[in-house]
Design a protein around this motif. Sequence first.
Motif, PDB file in Angstrom:
ATOM      1  N   ALA A 290       0.824  -1.206   0.000  1.00 13.55           N
ATOM      2  CA  ALA A 290       0.000   0.000   0.000  1.00 13.55           C
ATOM      3  C   ALA A 290       0.860   1.260   0.000  1.00 13.55           C
ATOM      4  O   ALA A 290       0.566   2.239  -0.699  1.00 13.55           O
ATOM      5  CB  ALA A 290      -0.933   0.002   1.207  1.00 13.55           C
ATOM      6  N   ALA A 291       1.939   1.255   0.779  1.00  9.73           N
ATOM      7  CA  ALA A 291       2.815   2.428   0.849  1.00  9.73           C
ATOM      8  C   ALA A 291       3.467   2.721  -0.490  1.00  9.73           C
ATOM      9  O   ALA A 291       3.718   3.891  -0.827  1.00  9.73           O
ATOM     10  CB  ALA A 291       3.877   2.218   1.916  1.00  9.73           C
ATOM     11  N   LEU A 292       3.730   1.686  -1.271  1.00 10.43           N
ATOM     12  CA  LEU A 292       4.422   1.872  -2.550  1.00 10.43           C
ATOM     13  C   LEU A 292       3.478   1.803  -3.749  1.00 10.43           C
ATOM     14  O   LEU A 292       3.883   2.089  -4.881  1.00 10.43           O
ATOM     15  CB  LEU A 292       5.530   0.824  -2.684  1.00 10.43           C
ATOM     16  N   HIS A 293       2.221   1.466  -3.481  1.00 14.42           N
ATOM     17  CA  HIS A 293       1.183   1.468  -4.514  1.00 14.42           C
ATOM     18  C   HIS A 293      -0.103   2.032  -3.913  1.00 14.42           C
ATOM     19  O   HIS A 293      -1.137   1.345  -3.873  1.00 14.42           O
ATOM     20  CB  HIS A 293       0.935   0.059  -5.052  1.00 14.42           C
ATOM     21  N   PRO A 294      -0.073   3.282  -3.442  1.00 10.70           N
ATOM     22  CA  PRO A 294      -1.277   3.848  -2.810  1.00 10.70           C
ATOM     23  C   PRO A 294      -2.401   4.025  -3.821  1.00 10.70           C
ATOM     24  O   PRO A 294      -2.165   4.132  -5.030  1.00 10.70           O
ATOM     25  CB  PRO A 294      -0.785   5.196  -2.279  1.00 10.70           C
ATOM     26  N   ALA A 295      -3.622   4.073  -3.308  1.00  8.28           N
ATOM     27  CA  ALA A 295      -4.765   4.351  -4.185  1.00  8.28           C
ATOM     28  C   ALA A 295      -4.628   5.756  -4.773  1.00  8.28           C
ATOM     29  O   ALA A 295      -4.018   6.643  -4.163  1.00  8.28           O
ATOM     30  CB  ALA A 295      -6.057   4.238  -3.391  1.00  8.28           C
ATOM     31  N   VAL A 296      -5.198   5.938  -5.923  1.00  6.30           N
ATOM     32  CA  VAL A 296      -5.226   7.272  -6.534  1.00  6.30           C
ATOM     33  C   VAL A 296      -6.491   7.973  -6.045  1.00  6.30           C
ATOM     34  O   VAL A 296      -7.606   7.555  -6.342  1.00  6.30           O
ATOM     35  CB  VAL A 296      -5.219   7.178  -8.070  1.00  6.30           C
ATOM     36  N   SER A 297      -6.310   9.019  -5.248  1.00  7.33           N
ATOM     37  CA  SER A 297      -7.461   9.717  -4.684  1.00  7.33           C
ATOM     38  C   SER A 297      -7.055  11.141  -4.323  1.00  7.33           C
ATOM     39  O   SER A 297      -5.869  11.495  -4.360  1.00  7.33           O
ATOM     40  CB  SER A 297      -7.980   8.999  -3.434  1.00  7.33           C
ATOM     41  N   GLU A 298      -8.049  11.935  -3.937  1.00  2.00           N
ATOM     42  CA  GLU A 298      -7.798  13.291  -3.451  1.00  2.00           C
ATOM     43  C   GLU A 298      -8.069  13.398  -1.954  1.00  2.00           C
ATOM     44  O   GLU A 298      -8.107  14.495  -1.390  1.00  2.00           O
ATOM     45  CB  GLU A 298      -8.683  14.291  -4.217  1.00  2.00           C
ATOM     46  N   ALA A 299      -8.234  12.257  -1.313  1.00  2.00           N
ATOM     47  CA  ALA A 299      -8.569  12.244   0.113  1.00  2.00           C
ATOM     48  C   ALA A 299      -7.407  12.776   0.946  1.00  2.00           C
ATOM     49  O   ALA A 299      -6.243  12.465   0.688  1.00  2.00           O
ATOM     50  CB  ALA A 299      -8.926  10.831   0.554  1.00  2.00           C
ATOM     51  N   LEU A 300      -7.765  13.594   1.954  1.00  2.00           N
ATOM     52  CA  LEU A 300      -6.774  14.154   2.872  1.00  2.00           C
ATOM     53  C   LEU A 300      -7.073  13.805   4.327  1.00  2.00           C
ATOM     54  O   LEU A 300      -6.261  14.106   5.212  1.00  2.00           O
ATOM     55  CB  LEU A 300      -6.716  15.679   2.723  1.00  2.00           C
ATOM     56  N   TYR A 301      -8.219  13.167   4.561  1.00  2.00           N
ATOM     57  CA  TYR A 301      -8.642  12.873   5.931  1.00  2.00           C
ATOM     58  C   TYR A 301      -9.316  11.504   5.960  1.00  2.00           C
ATOM     59  O   TYR A 301      -9.855  11.032   4.958  1.00  2.00           O
ATOM     60  CB  TYR A 301      -9.643  13.921   6.440  1.00  2.00           C
ATOM     61  N   PHE A 302      -9.309  10.895   7.134  1.00  2.00           N
ATOM     62  CA  PHE A 302     -10.103   9.689   7.335  1.00  2.00           C
ATOM     63  C   PHE A 302     -10.453   9.574   8.812  1.00  2.00           C
ATOM     64  O   PHE A 302      -9.780  10.127   9.688  1.00  2.00           O
ATOM     65  CB  PHE A 302      -9.368   8.435   6.857  1.00  2.00           C
ATOM     66  N   VAL A 303     -11.544   8.871   9.071  1.00  2.00           N
ATOM     67  CA  VAL A 303     -11.979   8.640  10.437  1.00  2.00           C
ATOM     68  C   VAL A 303     -12.525   7.224  10.534  1.00  2.00           C
ATOM     69  O   VAL A 303     -13.130   6.712   9.569  1.00  2.00           O
ATOM     70  CB  VAL A 303     -13.059   9.671  10.866  1.00  2.00           C
ATOM     71  N   ALA A 304     -12.289   6.573  11.668  1.00  2.00           N
ATOM     72  CA  ALA A 304     -12.763   5.201  11.859  1.00  2.00           C
ATOM     73  C   ALA A 304     -14.275   5.183  12.000  1.00  2.00           C
ATOM     74  O   ALA A 304     -14.865   6.002  12.705  1.00  2.00           O
ATOM     75  CB  ALA A 304     -12.118   4.608  13.102  1.00  2.00           C
TER      76      ALA A 304
END
Length: 331
Positions: A290-304
Motif C-alpha cells: 500500500a505504501a508503494l502502490h497507494p490508491a489514486v485519490s484526493e482524500a486528505l482525511y479519514f476517520v474510523a
Amino acid sequence: MRFFFKLFLALSFLVCLAAGGLWWWANQPLELRNSPLDFRVNAGSSLRSAASQMREAGMVVDTNLLALLARAFRADTGIKAGSYSVTTGVTPLQLLDKLIRGKVTQGEMILVEGWTFRQWRARMDAHPDLRHETRGLTEQQVAERIGLATTRLDGLLFPDTYLFDKQSSDLDLVARAVRAMDKRLAAEWAQRDAGLPYKTPYEALVMASIVEKETGRESDRPMIASVFVNRLRRGMLLQTDPTVIYGMGEAFDGNLRRRDLLADTPYNTYTRAGLPPTPIAMPGQASLRAALHPAVSEALYFVARGDGSSHFSKTLDEHNMAVNRYQRGAK
C-alpha cells in the motif's frame, strides 16, 4: 580341504548369527527416560558423539551396535545435525532413519504485524524452543550482533510464521526476519508507483509502518496510504496518533490526551512535518504494498467508522461531518 570347508561354514554361521542378532536388536524398542524424548545432534557430530548426546538426554542406546548398524547401511557418516524427538517404541533402525533423513523437530514462532520489537522480544524470550542469546542485550547490541548499525529494530523485521530447528538461537531468528523484510521491501520498491514522495526504501518502510498501525481493515490500506501520500505532497502535517503514541514510549498509559498531541517529540506528527525518523512498528506485506502502490485519490482525511473500516474525505468540512457521525453519534 575338508577342514577349511568346515571353518568356512562355521564362520558363515557366526556371521549369520551376528547379523541376525544385530537385526533383532535393531528392531527392539529403545529404553527412554521419558516420552517424548527430545535431544539435539550438534553440527559436525560423528555417530558416536551423537549417541553420547542421546544418552545424556535420557536414551539407553549401545553406541557400538548403533555404529555397526549404521556401517551396515553405509550411513555412519551421513547423519544430520538438528533437534529430534522420539517416543516410546522407537527402535534403533527407526532412530537411524531419522538421523539419516534429518527428520528434525521444529519450533514455531508467529511474529505479529503491527508489533514493536519490544513486543516481539517478549514473545521470543518466553519461547521454550529458542536458545536465548539476546537476553541482557540492549536493542542496539542485538542489532550489532546481526550486523546492523542502528539503535532501533522496529520496522526492520518481517512479520510471518517462522519455523526453526529447536534450540536455535533467537539471534538467528531475528536475522532471518531482517533478511525477509529486506527482500520484501526491495521487491516492492523495485515496482513502486512513479512520483511517490519517498527518497529511499527506508522512508517507504516508515510510511508502511504508519499504514499498518492506522488500518483496521486490509482493504483500506491503499486509501490510508493515499491520504498520507497526498498530505506529504502538499506539505501538510501527517497528524497520525500512532506516531505520537510511539514517541511517548512507556509513558503512554492507554489514553491519548490533547496535551500529548501538543508535546513535541521526534515522532509527533502534529508538531513536526514529514515522516517520523524511524518506523513505528513491523509492517506486513499488505502495508508495504500500500505504501508503494497507494490508491489514486484526493482524500486528505479519514476517520474510523467503528467497524474496522474508515471513512475518507477530501475536505476538512466533510471530515468534521464524518467525525460527528461516526465518533460523536450525530445523525
